[in-house]
Structures are given as structure tokens and as C-alpha cells.
Design an enzyme around this catalytic site. Structure first.
Site, PDB file in Angstrom:
ATOM      1  N   GLU A 109      -0.499   5.751 -14.902  1.00 24.64           N
ATOM      2  CA  GLU A 109      -1.392   4.670 -14.539  1.00 24.64           C
ATOM      3  C   GLU A 109      -3.145   5.458 -14.537  1.00 24.64           C
ATOM      4  OE1 GLU A 109      -2.897   1.051 -12.539  1.00 24.64           O
ATOM      5  OE2 GLU A 109      -0.665   1.641 -13.117  1.00 24.64           O
TER       6      GLU A 109
ATOM      7  N   GLN B 150      -1.743  14.023 -22.637  1.00 28.15           N
ATOM      8  CA  GLN B 150      -0.470  13.714 -22.601  1.00 28.15           C
ATOM      9  C   GLN B 150      -0.302  12.152 -22.567  1.00 28.15           C
ATOM     10  OE1 GLN B 150       0.724  14.202 -18.323  1.00 28.15           O
ATOM     11  NE2 GLN B 150       2.725  15.305 -19.137  1.00 28.15           N
TER      12      GLN B 150
END
Length: 294
Positions: free
Chosen positions: A88, A68
Site C-alpha cells: 500500500e 521491491q
């Protein structure tokens, strides 16, 4: 250097930007960006990341890649430098796996949107500690000049929910450290706020952790401590409904204890006392007042 393609689907507001796990991004251009060219989101509210989980993710990325894409913005289109919007953990794990590039989608975003995205992403994943969540709400209020009601509306929370978290910031630093380490719950922290004396509060917080006290036990202990202290003090004069309502609104605004004290000598005069629990809490309040000591 990124493999440049023209990004699409930009400029549609926070809903369009916050499309990571919930929306099919297959129609958007995905580019490979050098990991070294991506700066972290400066408004990331998380202070701690599960190192074991990051290591596991890094192994997966090394073996199978990043499935992703992360989402970034490019402040200056003429410079190969990007700022992270979401992803993150994937970025950190890619660095651990020593990946040169990472798949990414580039979207336009303002500073305000960056801040909201950082908070929303973590709240949806329930990744924040109690203290991190409180600091995130305070950041939105101070940086974007929002009220508690506005923050609550934007994040789909109730105003009392936001107010309770902001009050946590008034706790002494020793107690906030226990919160950060997940040794105290939100319910316990709220109960500790009822203890009037700072040193008594700290002692009770440590005792609560050492003895694994329940919220109910903590409430009883706090009431007992306040009862003993209160017996030694002269009973304070009864405040009018107007003063009590004003105190309540000020407490909600500043996220800490506020007292309005009328002068016994001159009618119509008095003072407003705003408590702070630590140097960080004082700096938070000064920032809300627009006081900059840099």
C-alpha cells in the site's frame, strides 16, 4: 496496459501469498502495471498513513524507482484491472511521485485470503492503531464467520488478547476518537471499560488525556467513580456460576458487556442485555446477528 507475463507460484495458500519482505521473489515474474489500473485492497485496516513518510518515499521512488515489487491479484484475466494484496505505501508513494507504472507480481487470491493478508501485513509491521487493530479482528470474525479462538490461531495471538481488543469496540465514539489519535493507550482503554456509566467514562477519558494519567491512576479514578455510583444502587442478587460463565462466553463472542438477568416473578424466565457504545458498535453487533438494514 500491463506488460503481460505468465505469473508463477500461485495457489499455495496464505503462506505462499504472504511473501513480500520475508521471501526472495526474484524467481517470480515481475511485470510493470499501470498505477491507474490498480485498485486498493478493500479490506485494508489502516485508516491513516504518515504523509511525511509517504512524501519521503515518493522522492526516493522518483529518483531510484521501486526496488521491491508490490503484490496484486487479477480478478478477471481478460480485463486489465488489478487489486492490491500488499504494498500500500509503495503504491501511494508512486502515485505521489506521478509514476505511470509500478513493478508488481500477480498471484491468485480469494476474498478470504485478501482479507487475511491485509491484516497480517499491517500487524507484522505494527502499523495499526489500537482501534484499527480491534476493527481488523472484528472484520475477520464477521466476514469470515470465525470465532475468537480461530482468529487468534490464524494470527498467532492468544484468545484473551483478541477478546481484549474486541471489547474496545464497545467504547463510546468520543473515546474511540482519542484512541484513533493515539492519545489513549490500550491499557488505558481497558481500564475505562470498567466504568459503568457512559458519561462518567467519557469524562474520565478526557481527564486522563488532559492530565496525562497513568493506567494505575486511571484504575483508582474508575474504582472511585464506580464506588460512588454503586452506593446509590440496591445490591444485585448473586448470580450462579453457570450464569456468570455464560455471561463471560457471550462477552467474548460479542466483544461487549453482556448481562443475563433472571425474572424475579417467573422462575426460568429473564432477559439477555447486550450493551453497545455507539451507532457503529450497534451496526457491528447487528451484522454479527445477520441483521441487514440496507
Amino acid at each position: 496496459m500491463a506488460n503481460k507475463k505468465k505469473p508463477t507460484g500461485l495457489g499455495k495458500g496464505i503462506e505462499a501469498l504472504f511473501q513480500d519482505n520475508n521471501v526472495d521473489t526474484s524467481k517470480e515474474d515481475v511485470i510493470d502495471i499501470k498505477v491507474s489500473e490498480i485498485k486498493p485492497n478493500p479490506y485494508q485496516p489502516r485508516h491513516r498513513f504518515d504523509e511525511k513518510a509517504l512524501q519521503d518515499l515518493a522522492v526516493s521512488i522518483k529518483n531510484s524507482g521501486v526496488f521491491q515489487p508490490i503484490i496484486v491479484r487479477q480478478p478477471d484475466p481478460e480485463v486489465d484491472s488489478y487489486e492490491l494484496l500488499t504494498g500500500e505505501r509503495r503504491l501511494r508513494a508512486s502515485k505521489i511521485a506521478k509514476q505511470a507504472t509500478i513493478p508488481a507480481i500477480v498471484r491468485d487470491a480469494t476474498e478470504e485470503q485478501m482479507m487475511e493478508i491485509a491484516v497480517m501485513e499491517n500487524l507484522q509491521r505494527e502499523d495499526l492503531t489500537t482501534l484499527e487493530e480491534a476493527e481488523a479482528y472484528n472484520m475477520l470474525m464477521t466476514r469470515l464467520d470465525l470465532t475468537q479462538a480461530q482468529v487468534a490461531s490464524r494470527l498467532g495471538k492468544s484468545r484473551p488478547y483478541i477478546a481484549n481488543y474486541l471489547r474496545i469496540l464497545g467504547l463510546p465514539s468520543e473515546v474511540k476518537d482519542l484512541l484513533e489519535d493515539n492519545k489513549l493507550s490500550m491499557g488505558q482503554a481497558r481500564t475505562l471499560l470498567s466504568v459503568n456509566n457512559k458519561q462518567d467514562l467519557i469524562k474520565l477519558a478526557k481527564k486522563s488525556v488532559a492530565e496525562s494519567m497513568t493506567v494505575r491512576q486511571l484504575e483508582q479514578a474508575a474504582a472511585k467513580i464506580n464506588g460512588k455510583k454503586g452506593a446509590k444502587k440496591k445490591k444485585a442478587p448473586r448470580k450462579s456460576p453457570f450464569v456468570r460463565e455464560s455471561e463471560g462466553q457471550l462477552q467474548e463472542k460479542f466483544g461487549t458487556q453482556v448481562s443475563i438477568v433472571n425474572s424475579s416473578r417467573k422462575k426460568g424466565k429473564g432477559k439477555i442485555e447486550i450493551e453497545y457504545g455507539s451507532v457503529d458498535d450497534l451496526n457491528r453487533l447487528l451484522e454479527m446477528f445477520g441483521v441487514n438494514l440496507d
